[in-house]
Design an enzyme around this catalytic site. Structure first.
Site, PDB file in Angstrom:
ATOM      1  N   ARG A  60       9.228   9.321 -35.574  1.00 15.30           N
ATOM      2  CA  ARG A  60       8.232   8.296 -35.834  1.00 15.30           C
ATOM      3  C   ARG A  60       8.741   6.909 -35.500  1.00 15.30           C
ATOM      4  O   ARG A  60       8.193   6.151 -35.690  1.00 15.30           O
ATOM      5  CB  ARG A  60       7.610   8.452 -37.143  1.00 15.30           C
ATOM      6  CG  ARG A  60       6.805   9.621 -37.503  1.00 15.30           C
ATOM      7  CD  ARG A  60       6.174   9.775 -38.930  1.00 15.30           C
ATOM      8  NE  ARG A  60       5.318   8.593 -38.851  1.00 15.30           N
ATOM      9  CZ  ARG A  60       5.439   7.166 -39.982  1.00 15.30           C
ATOM     10  NH1 ARG A  60       6.566   7.281 -40.472  1.00 15.30           N
ATOM     11  NH2 ARG A  60       4.536   6.557 -39.942  1.00 15.30           N
ATOM     12  N   LEU A 108      -7.215  -4.224 -20.599  1.00 17.38           N
ATOM     13  CA  LEU A 108      -8.562  -4.908 -20.860  1.00 17.38           C
ATOM     14  C   LEU A 108      -9.611  -3.915 -19.978  1.00 17.38           C
ATOM     15  O   LEU A 108     -10.848  -4.216 -20.124  1.00 17.38           O
ATOM     16  CB  LEU A 108      -8.563  -6.095 -20.436  1.00 17.38           C
ATOM     17  CG  LEU A 108      -7.505  -7.493 -21.100  1.00 17.38           C
ATOM     18  CD1 LEU A 108      -7.458  -8.708 -20.499  1.00 17.38           C
ATOM     19  CD2 LEU A 108      -8.088  -7.302 -22.472  1.00 17.38           C
ATOM     20  N   GLY A 109      -9.412  -2.957 -19.439  1.00 14.13           N
ATOM     21  CA  GLY A 109     -10.295  -2.048 -18.894  1.00 14.13           C
ATOM     22  C   GLY A 109     -10.485  -1.023 -19.531  1.00 14.13           C
ATOM     23  O   GLY A 109     -11.433   0.006 -18.860  1.00 14.13           O
ATOM     24  N   ALA A 127       0.774  -1.364  -0.046  1.00 15.44           N
ATOM     25  CA  ALA A 127       0.063  -0.204  -0.046  1.00 15.44           C
ATOM     26  C   ALA A 127       0.823   1.420   0.017  1.00 15.44           C
ATOM     27  O   ALA A 127       0.365   2.338  -0.086  1.00 15.44           O
ATOM     28  CB  ALA A 127      -0.891  -0.093   1.001  1.00 15.44           C
ATOM     29  N   TRP A 182      -6.578  12.356 -40.020  1.00 18.24           N
ATOM     30  CA  TRP A 182      -7.878  12.408 -39.373  1.00 18.24           C
ATOM     31  C   TRP A 182      -7.892  13.444 -38.281  1.00 18.24           C
ATOM     32  O   TRP A 182      -6.926  13.586 -37.521  1.00 18.24           O
ATOM     33  CB  TRP A 182      -8.245  10.688 -38.374  1.00 18.24           C
ATOM     34  CG  TRP A 182      -9.541  10.893 -37.551  1.00 18.24           C
ATOM     35  CD1 TRP A 182     -10.640  10.974 -38.039  1.00 18.24           C
ATOM     36  CD2 TRP A 182      -9.389  10.990 -36.011  1.00 18.24           C
ATOM     37  NE1 TRP A 182     -11.546  10.820 -36.978  1.00 18.24           N
ATOM     38  CE2 TRP A 182     -10.898  10.934 -35.766  1.00 18.24           C
ATOM     39  CE3 TRP A 182      -8.478  10.925 -35.249  1.00 18.24           C
ATOM     40  CZ2 TRP A 182     -11.343  10.826 -34.493  1.00 18.24           C
ATOM     41  CZ3 TRP A 182      -8.831  10.868 -33.809  1.00 18.24           C
ATOM     42  CH2 TRP A 182     -10.374  10.858 -33.415  1.00 18.24           C
ATOM     43  N   LYS A 238      -0.765   3.859  -4.536  1.00 23.09           N
ATOM     44  CA  LYS A 238      -0.992   5.442  -4.503  1.00 23.09           C
ATOM     45  C   LYS A 238      -1.653   5.912  -5.695  1.00 23.09           C
ATOM     46  O   LYS A 238      -2.799   6.657  -5.627  1.00 23.09           O
ATOM     47  CB  LYS A 238       0.419   5.983  -4.272  1.00 23.09           C
ATOM     48  CG  LYS A 238       0.384   7.684  -4.182  1.00 23.09           C
ATOM     49  CD  LYS A 238       1.608   8.089  -3.518  1.00 23.09           C
ATOM     50  CE  LYS A 238       2.491   8.019  -4.877  1.00 23.09           C
ATOM     51  NZ  LYS A 238       3.827   8.364  -4.553  1.00 23.09           N
ATOM     52  N   ASP A 241       7.261  -5.427 -22.137  1.00 20.18           N
ATOM     53  CA  ASP A 241       6.346  -4.287 -21.424  1.00 20.18           C
ATOM     54  C   ASP A 241       5.283  -4.124 -22.097  1.00 20.18           C
ATOM     55  O   ASP A 241       4.210  -3.447 -21.159  1.00 20.18           O
ATOM     56  CB  ASP A 241       7.545  -3.053 -21.316  1.00 20.18           C
ATOM     57  CG  ASP A 241       6.938  -2.234 -20.134  1.00 20.18           C
ATOM     58  OD1 ASP A 241       6.693  -2.711 -18.954  1.00 20.18           O
ATOM     59  OD2 ASP A 241       6.837  -0.916 -20.373  1.00 20.18           O
ATOM     60  N   HIS A 287      -0.084  -6.151 -23.543  1.00 19.88           N
ATOM     61  CA  HIS A 287      -1.149  -5.373 -23.601  1.00 19.88           C
ATOM     62  C   HIS A 287      -1.767  -5.330 -25.127  1.00 19.88           C
ATOM     63  O   HIS A 287      -2.817  -5.542 -25.506  1.00 19.88           O
ATOM     64  CB  HIS A 287      -0.999  -3.817 -23.612  1.00 19.88           C
ATOM     65  CG  HIS A 287      -0.315  -3.397 -22.111  1.00 19.88           C
ATOM     66  ND1 HIS A 287      -0.972  -3.873 -21.173  1.00 19.88           N
ATOM     67  CD2 HIS A 287       0.635  -2.667 -21.714  1.00 19.88           C
ATOM     68  CE1 HIS A 287      -0.449  -3.619 -19.858  1.00 19.88           C
ATOM     69  NE2 HIS A 287       0.512  -2.594 -20.249  1.00 19.88           N
ATOM     70  N   LYS A 294       0.934  -7.223 -13.509  1.00 18.13           N
ATOM     71  CA  LYS A 294       2.346  -7.844 -14.447  1.00 18.13           C
ATOM     72  C   LYS A 294       3.632  -7.443 -13.466  1.00 18.13           C
ATOM     73  O   LYS A 294       3.522  -6.382 -12.933  1.00 18.13           O
ATOM     74  CB  LYS A 294       2.014  -7.632 -15.851  1.00 18.13           C
ATOM     75  CG  LYS A 294       2.208  -6.000 -16.091  1.00 18.13           C
ATOM     76  CD  LYS A 294       2.459  -5.271 -17.355  1.00 18.13           C
ATOM     77  CE  LYS A 294       2.712  -3.867 -17.254  1.00 18.13           C
ATOM     78  NZ  LYS A 294       3.080  -3.367 -18.693  1.00 18.13           N
TER      79      LYS A 294
END
Lengths: 505, 522
Positions: free
Chosen positions: A477, A189-190, A30, A499, A36, A244, A249, A157
């Site tokens: 890039r 995934l959230g 914690a 766009w 935090k 990473d 991801h 992870k």
């Protein structure tokens, strides 16, 4: 001091039995950064929106330097207070959420202590011993007058560095806990747009008929960060951009784009239906070849305003750890054979964004039907961050007196279409999923095993051969070789189109 | 003269720009000429789409001086400054004469021939604009043929002054008959004078931006054509709504009714572009007949409309009595049964569309003004099982023709936030916000430019009309013969509720909770 569920757009109506019980949340680690910055703010958001029960205690716990025995004694004493609160609540049923905001090196020691000192044998195990009780999801147990509904662990992870280290962690944790207890967070995934992916694909009749090798020419999943390691490259250097960002991801996003339709995407017990499909598509992916990769590492920009990666004081001067990678994955199944999935991730690039870009094949016959015109390819783009949007790059007649195609787009920009929507952090969504017992957005053991199979060979080869990354300037890039890789895989770049986000309209 | 302005370039088949052009507007004193023909010619002139050497002669029965005529049309010219308008009007002359008099037409043409000769161009082109009722098509067509155009079957004859005539082109306006028989009469009379190469039959819906965009949308995007069939589409609606009545000028309308006035021409033309098979070419050289061949082909696949597949309506006064009922229009008979509203189901019996109803709806005095194409897709297969308990609305692709052109795909996304519930949103392309600087061209301007360029694709061919009348003549005759009573609806309402029932019966799913909001005003 709970409130009625607030906010007009969200209601606590989905599988929220936990709201009527006592809840203990035990945050291990914690005092650290993650707790935090993510854990507590998300718990606060849930509390504020009445997604935590009125009877809740959140106990933060962090380890100071102690021996294992001292640590265990301390943990037990700490939990005595928590248990008193559980008893004082008078609730018939108590649920317990354990949040591991800690490095993986201490997963197993702490997991062992918790298991022995607090959680005890699970209901399933007790049933095997002939003294279980009913209710809960099988992860709970009885404690005197109170019934433990469930014990759930959130872990973060990295889940290993390769197949071998993953298997070691997996078997150690597996000896303590079953998959029902474990919620492995991949915060991608959230994200709203990732959570939206299944809804998009399967609740619209227009996408699925196009979602295959007959109509799609290539898929890109991109992560770009516009800053470097900021003097904290020490941890990163041991992992690199592939571990990473890409292996977790981006690969998770890929599975949701590429998987076959699951039996169910919502409702009861759908989590394993979804994860079964994710494992299945992962198992259809061949291990990545080094020849299908472009690796890069950033240099200082020309004006010298930022340090090169190797100038980060926590990074070895001779580090060959990639801070950029573009990799081609091939899915050998009937839907996708021949369609390259290109995963790209990089630090210290020209912009910050994460997106999925599905490029369609050229419209058949169009070159003959519109002689002499250049007909750009359609692209469906789902922008994960920043400023969520879905847009379909589309050709229309140039408005006015000419019959020439111009690229425009069918656009859904969340900020302008849903100006009042509650902007929920990924962690908040995911912790709520845990409370509701929905495991679909958490990574299952066998997903990780299949994911590591795809990446371990090339990671080992990169390390064994000390493959030199291509240098690119901070703020650029990335290596031009990545554009060449895309071109080779059939991606058509239309330089004249850009766009414009409608977020600021 | 200015060079072509930004965004538009006179680069497509503009050979006519390098030679002399004579424009002869028949019916120049009338409403159409004033409101459409001259403003569009002015628009073209101002944007350098007319040649430097051009003369525009108005011709009608009314006697007017040139000054009077110019004053008559000047107020309708839009855009540009006074100098632009004067520069245009300087090229406009006016001659009075009878439509059936070869001599009058010949006399009026004396000055034009002189101007052609004076221009010294090796080649002159002549555009004849018939802004007149169809009853005088044949008299003036005959006079022009004899006095001016001559016997040539094909273009490229001389004008007797060493100059070659590049082309003679006639623009004619609807109505092209009232039914199959009257169309055939008009067609054979005009056909005796002119070939299809001369004739440009205007349906101004074919000049609308979104209609001109339809082929580009369908065929230059890989995402639409795989879905564009009976496997994925459940219904197609093409809708025209007007929010006003006949305004005391119902006399002409009463003889035609909404089916002839809107559906048989404008909406059916849009239908052909939505439903046709891919043509050999959609642009480039000589593509016009490729497109029109496909339009005829799909029309020939449509069975004649049955009365049972129609809802007919006629508007009453609104509750507050602020507007008159249709039959209270002084120019309309009190016992008129002419429909001011119609919804009709057309069935296209071909492999692509069998079983997909195409519903054409048009009405006056309704709650809003709009014209749109709405393609509703079938329900997403399996979704009911995959999202148990959720209501999953159908996708719709909507092309809004007017006002405020837009294309949007009604689509389901997860409700943003903490729930996993589908909500309807849309992928949206609103022209005003995506193309804020685009030149907003009137349909007539586009179409006259097509004529100058010799592109006939957006003009209705003789055989298209024949096939179109075959679909509508039986039901029109039955309505008239049986004096079918239209269902009454209030001025300003959505029209007869029986039309909603017709849509429901044909599988259209209405999702009440969703309303698209135009981004035009963002």
């Amino acid at each position: 001091t709970g409130k009625q569920p607030s906010s007009t757009t969200i209601q606590a109506d989905e599988t929220c039995d936990y709201l009527n019980s006592h809840l203990t949340i035990f945050v291990v680690g914690a005092s650290g950064d993650l707790a935090k910055k993510k854990t507590y703010p998300s718990l606060y958001a849930l509390y504020r929106l009445s997604f935590l029960p009125a009877s809740v205690v959140i106990c933060g716990y962090a380890r100071s330097h102690k021996t294992d025995a001292e640590f265990r004694d301390h943990l037990v004493r700490t939990y005595d207070d928590v248990r008193s609160a559980e008893t004082a609540s008078g609730a018939a049923c108590v649920n317990r959420l354990f949040y591991f905001a800690i490095p993986p090196s201490v997963f197993v020691p702490i997991g062992t202590s918790l298991k022995n000192a607090i959680i005890g044998p699970s209901e399933e195990e007790e049933k095997e011993m002939g003294n279980g009780c009913d209710g809960g999801d099988g992860t709970g147990t009885g404690t005197g007058q109170q019934h433990i509904g469930w014990n759930r662990l959130i872990i973060e992870k990295p889940f290993g560095k390769d197949t071998a280290s993953f298997e070691k962690l997996s078997s150690a944790m597996g000896a303590l806990y079953t998959e029902k207890h474990l919620y492995r967070i991949d915060h991608y995934l959230g994200k709203e747009m990732v959570k939206n992916l299944m809804m998009m694909r399967y609740s619209n009749a227009i996408f699925e008929p196009l979602w295959n090798r007959n109509h799609i020419s290539n898929v890109q999943i991109t992560f770009k960060e516009n800053f470097g390691t900021k003097g904290r490259g020490g941890y990163f250097d041991g992992y690199g951009i592939i571990r990473d960002i890409i292996q977790n991801h981006l690969l998770q996003v890929l599975t949701l784009v590429a998987m076959e339709p699951p039996v169910a995407c919502s409702g009861e017990n759908y989590s394993n239906y979804v994860r079964n499909e994710k494992v299945k598509v992962l198992d259809s992916i061949l291990p990545v070849e080094l020849e299908d990769c472009v690796l890069g590492q950033y240099l200082a920009p020309e004006d010298g305003s930022e340090p090169a990666y190797v100038d980060d004081p926590t990074v070895p001067d001779d580090s060959v750890t990639p801070t950029y990678a573009a990799m081609v994955l091939r899915i050998n199944n009937p839907r996708w054979e021949g369609v390259p999935f290109i995963l790209k991730a990089g630090k210290a690039l020209n912009e910050r964004k994460a997106e999925i870009r599905i490029q369609f094949k050229q419209p058949p016959g169009a070159a003959a039907m519109f002689p002499g015109e250049k007909i750009p390819h359609n692209e469906l783009v789902m922008r994960l961050q920043p400023d969520e949007a879905v847009y379909m790059k589309m050709n229309v007649k140039e408005p006015g007196l000419r019959t020439t195609p111009v690229i425009s787009e069918l656009d859904l920009t969340y900020k302008s279409s849903f100006p009042d929507a509650f902007n929920v952090d990924a962690y908040t969504r995911l912790i709520l999923d845990v409370l509701r017992g929905s495991q679909a957005a958490f990574v299952r053991d066998d997903e990780l095993r299949s994911a590591w199979k795809i990446f371990t060979p090339v990671l080992h080869r990169i390390e064994r051969e000390k493959v030199q990354p291509i240098k690119y300037a901070y703020g650029s890039r990335g290596p031009a070789e990545a554009d060449e890789l895309l071109r080779k895989e059939g991606f058509k770049y239309h330089a004249e189109y850009e766009w414009q986000s409608r977020s600021n309209l």
